[in-house]
Design an enzyme around this catalytic site. Structure first.
Site, PDB file in Angstrom:
ATOM      1  N   CYS A 123       0.812  -1.224   0.000  1.00  0.00           N
ATOM      2  CA  CYS A 123       0.000   0.000   0.000  1.00  0.00           C
ATOM      3  C   CYS A 123       0.845   1.275   0.000  1.00  0.00           C
ATOM      4  O   CYS A 123       0.321   2.371  -0.217  1.00  0.00           O
ATOM      5  CB  CYS A 123      -0.954  -0.003   1.187  1.00  0.00           C
ATOM      6  SG  CYS A 123      -1.958  -1.485   1.270  1.00  0.00           S
ATOM      7  N   HIS A 254      -2.943   6.933   2.467  1.00  0.00           N
ATOM      8  CA  HIS A 254      -3.466   5.677   1.926  1.00  0.00           C
ATOM      9  C   HIS A 254      -4.848   5.430   2.523  1.00  0.00           C
ATOM     10  O   HIS A 254      -5.062   5.595   3.732  1.00  0.00           O
ATOM     11  CB  HIS A 254      -2.510   4.529   2.272  1.00  0.00           C
ATOM     12  CG  HIS A 254      -3.124   3.178   2.101  1.00  0.00           C
ATOM     13  ND1 HIS A 254      -3.798   2.823   0.963  1.00  0.00           N
ATOM     14  CD2 HIS A 254      -3.195   2.111   2.941  1.00  0.00           C
ATOM     15  CE1 HIS A 254      -4.247   1.579   1.097  1.00  0.00           C
ATOM     16  NE2 HIS A 254      -3.901   1.129   2.282  1.00  0.00           N
ATOM     17  N   ASN A 288     -10.472  -0.044  -0.092  1.00  0.00           N
ATOM     18  CA  ASN A 288      -9.016   0.005   0.088  1.00  0.00           C
ATOM     19  C   ASN A 288      -8.378  -0.657  -1.127  1.00  0.00           C
ATOM     20  O   ASN A 288      -8.444  -1.869  -1.282  1.00  0.00           O
ATOM     21  CB  ASN A 288      -8.652  -0.726   1.388  1.00  0.00           C
ATOM     22  CG  ASN A 288      -7.144  -0.802   1.630  1.00  0.00           C
ATOM     23  OD1 ASN A 288      -6.348  -0.676   0.705  1.00  0.00           O
ATOM     24  ND2 ASN A 288      -6.768  -1.034   2.875  1.00  0.00           N
TER      25      ASN A 288
HETATM   26  O1  UT7 Z   1      -4.130  -1.374   3.655  1.00  0.00           O
HETATM   27  C1  UT7 Z   1      -3.123  -2.008   4.383  1.00  0.00           C
HETATM   28  C2  UT7 Z   1      -3.113  -1.570   5.803  1.00  0.00           C
HETATM   29  N1  UT7 Z   1      -4.277  -2.081   6.474  1.00  0.00           N
HETATM   30  C3  UT7 Z   1      -4.866  -1.401   7.435  1.00  0.00           C
HETATM   31  O2  UT7 Z   1      -4.455  -0.329   7.759  1.00  0.00           O
HETATM   32  C4  UT7 Z   1      -6.051  -2.071   8.132  1.00  0.00           C
HETATM   33  C5  UT7 Z   1      -6.049  -1.762   9.616  1.00  0.00           C
HETATM   34  N2  UT7 Z   1      -7.086  -2.443  10.348  1.00  0.00           N
HETATM   35  C6  UT7 Z   1      -8.413  -2.158  10.226  1.00  0.00           C
HETATM   36  O3  UT7 Z   1      -8.794  -1.342   9.413  1.00  0.00           O
HETATM   37  C7  UT7 Z   1      -9.393  -2.816  11.195  1.00  0.00           C
HETATM   38  O4  UT7 Z   1      -8.683  -3.487  12.191  1.00  0.00           O
HETATM   39  C8  UT7 Z   1     -10.368  -3.818  10.512  1.00  0.00           C
HETATM   40  C9  UT7 Z   1     -11.325  -3.046   9.621  1.00  0.00           C
HETATM   41  C10 UT7 Z   1      -9.586  -4.831   9.688  1.00  0.00           C
HETATM   42  C11 UT7 Z   1     -11.183  -4.547  11.558  1.00  0.00           C
HETATM   43  O5  UT7 Z   1     -11.871  -3.626  12.361  1.00  0.00           O
HETATM   44  P1  UT7 Z   1     -11.778  -3.712  13.951  1.00  0.00           P
HETATM   45  O6  UT7 Z   1     -12.580  -2.600  14.454  1.00  0.00           O
HETATM   46  O7  UT7 Z   1     -10.325  -3.733  14.335  1.00  0.00           O
HETATM   47  O8  UT7 Z   1     -12.506  -5.088  14.252  1.00  0.00           O
HETATM   48  P2  UT7 Z   1     -11.941  -6.369  15.025  1.00  0.00           P
HETATM   49  O9  UT7 Z   1     -11.090  -7.164  14.111  1.00  0.00           O
HETATM   50  O10 UT7 Z   1     -11.410  -5.960  16.355  1.00  0.00           O
HETATM   51  O11 UT7 Z   1     -13.300  -7.150  15.283  1.00  0.00           O
HETATM   52  C12 UT7 Z   1     -14.302  -6.664  16.189  1.00  0.00           C
HETATM   53  C13 UT7 Z   1     -15.477  -7.600  16.128  1.00  0.00           C
HETATM   54  C14 UT7 Z   1     -15.117  -9.077  16.238  1.00  0.00           C
HETATM   55  O12 UT7 Z   1     -16.153  -9.744  16.925  1.00  0.00           O
HETATM   56  P3  UT7 Z   1     -16.017 -10.119  18.488  1.00  0.00           P
HETATM   57  O13 UT7 Z   1     -14.833 -11.024  18.573  1.00  0.00           O
HETATM   58  O14 UT7 Z   1     -15.815  -8.813  19.192  1.00  0.00           O
HETATM   59  O15 UT7 Z   1     -17.317 -10.777  18.772  1.00  0.00           O
HETATM   60  C15 UT7 Z   1     -15.095  -9.545  14.807  1.00  0.00           C
HETATM   61  O16 UT7 Z   1     -15.362 -10.926  14.682  1.00  0.00           O
HETATM   62  O17 UT7 Z   1     -16.134  -7.457  14.864  1.00  0.00           O
HETATM   63  C16 UT7 Z   1     -16.237  -8.721  14.225  1.00  0.00           C
HETATM   64  N3  UT7 Z   1     -16.104  -8.524  12.778  1.00  0.00           N
HETATM   65  C17 UT7 Z   1     -17.156  -8.235  11.999  1.00  0.00           C
HETATM   66  N4  UT7 Z   1     -18.469  -8.077  12.267  1.00  0.00           N
HETATM   67  C18 UT7 Z   1     -19.283  -7.792  11.233  1.00  0.00           C
HETATM   68  C19 UT7 Z   1     -14.986  -8.564  12.010  1.00  0.00           C
HETATM   69  N5  UT7 Z   1     -15.286  -8.310  10.734  1.00  0.00           N
HETATM   70  C20 UT7 Z   1     -16.626  -8.108  10.698  1.00  0.00           C
HETATM   71  C21 UT7 Z   1     -17.528  -7.803   9.678  1.00  0.00           C
HETATM   72  N6  UT7 Z   1     -18.837  -7.649   9.981  1.00  0.00           N
HETATM   73  N7  UT7 Z   1     -17.121  -7.650   8.395  1.00  0.00           N
END
Ligand code: UT7
Length: 332
Positions: A123, A254, A288
């Site tokens: 990225c 980005h 993204n």
């Molecule tokens: O481009 C390259 C660089 N990449 C980045 O900069 C990405 C950086 N990271 C992010 O943008 C975020 O961490 C994500 C968008 C990938 C994830 O968001 P988050 O707020 O960090 O969610 P999380 O992984 O902590 O998950 C929170 C909850 C989990 O459920 P529990 O365990 O709390 O019950 C996940 O299972 O949300 C759940 N979850 C979802 N729920 C509905 C994860 N993905 C989804 C989804 N829909 N698509």
């Protein structure tokens, strides 16, 4: 025998002289994704900021929309393909390591035997490639360089993995870099770059035996890293260009996650950026797109009349590697 080798003549500076972008036709909404995996529109909007993204058909190759973006940038620069002697494609999503994308894209556009290579800094790739193009022009190795960020992430995404398939998307953005005949005309500031290789496992392809061969991301680790480590890089790019944060008209990070964009912008405001600094939020309708996200955002902002010629833009890319890079660029 002792000889004196001649160097190519140096040019005082380099600048961006043309922009272009291209996205697949197909719009994929959050509701459409929710038909196949357990997710919903509200979660995606709140946690990532995406409303819709563009996804290419499986049989449309990355080089097709990369070439479209490149052709538009050349036309925007007022050049013809024969004026471009070098092409760099920043990409991490070609289906195979060889052949590279750049030579094919150059051929599709009609460039005449250009120097052609791909650059993989994920990225951060577009900022790396733009910095490289600027240095090639300044050193006299190239006259006009076509720089394209192009990704077909849909090829590498596990469509059953809701933590990644809702984020990543396809597209291409391009810039033409040419010489600045005087120092005052210079339109690309020094590149600030680096990497945190200890974090390499946080974004990778799952390629162990029995694994999916698709993208994996440790989202929270990358999120924390991006929201705390990116603003100092942006600041260094501004300082190296001999400017202060208050000189920045447009901030184009980005487009990884809208919450990251807003968090980094907030830090820059605290450190001296003007309240009226415009911030790219192209992720909302583009998703993204890795190395394509920065030039796509700039081209869309220009088309929407949000930026114009002469605006001082601060770019910063970051992602798998982990690699990062940034520079200040004057809008053509
Ligand atoms: O481009 C390259 C660089 N990449 C980045 O900069 C990405 C950086 N990271 C992010 O943008 C975020 O961490 C994500 C968008 C990938 C994830 O968001 P988050 O707020 O960090 O969610 P999380 O992984 O902590 O998950 C929170 C909850 C989990 O459920 P529990 O365990 O709390 O019950 C996940 O299972 O949300 C759940 N979850 C979802 N729920 C509905 C994860 N993905 C989804 C989804 N829909 N698509």
């Amino acid at each position: 025998m002792s000889v004196n080798l001649r160097s190519a003549p140096f040019t005082p500076g380099a600048r961006v002289i043309g922009l272009g972008s291209s996205q697949p036709q197909r719009v994929v909404t959050n509701d459409e994704l929710a038909e196949h995996i357990e997710t919903n529109d509200e979660w995606i909007r709140e946690r990532v900021g995406i409303i819709s993204r563009r996804i290419a058909d499986p049989d449309t190759p990355l080089v097709e929309f990369a070439a479209d973006a490149g052709s538009k940038a050349i036309a925007d620069a007022g050049l013809s393909p024969s004026d471009v002697d070098t092409i760099i494609v920043a990409t991490c999503t070609m289906p195979n390591p060889i052949p590279n994308a750049a030579a094919q894209v150059g051929h599709r556009i009609g460039l005449t035997a250009p120097g052609a290579f791909d650059m993989n800094a994920a990225c951060a790739g577009f900022c790396y490639a733009l910095g490289m193009a600027s240095d090639l022009v300044r050193a006299g190795s190239s006259e006009h360089v076509l720089v394209i960020g192009a990704e077909k992430l849909s090829h590498w995404v596990d469509w059953q993995d809701r933590s990644t398939c809702i984020i990543f998307a396809d597209g291409a953005g391009a810039m033409v870099v040419g010489p600045a005949t005087t120092a005052e005309e210079t339109g690309i500031g020094p590149l600030v770059w680096g990497s945190a290789g200890d974090l390499y496992p946080t974004i990778r392809i799952l390629d162990e035996p029995g694994e999916s061969g698709k993208i994996y991301q440790e989202g929270q680790t990358v999120f924390r890293w991006a929201t705390t480590q990116i603003d100092p890089i942006a600041l260094r790019a501004v300082e190296r260009a001999g400017l202060a944060l208050e000189d920045i008209d447009v901030f184009v990070p980005h487009q990884a996650n809208l919450r990251i964009v807003d968090a980094v912008a907030k830090r820059l405001h605290r450190e001296g950026a003007r309240e009226d600094m415009r911030v790219a939020r192209d992720i909302v309708h583009s998703g993204n797109t890795s190395s394509a996200s920065i030039p796509l955002a700039i081209d869309h902002m220009r088309a929407a009349g949000q930026i114009s010629r002469g605006d001082v833009m601060l770019l910063v890319g970051f992602g798998a590697g982990l690699s990062y890079a940034g520079q200040v660029v004057i809008c053509p």
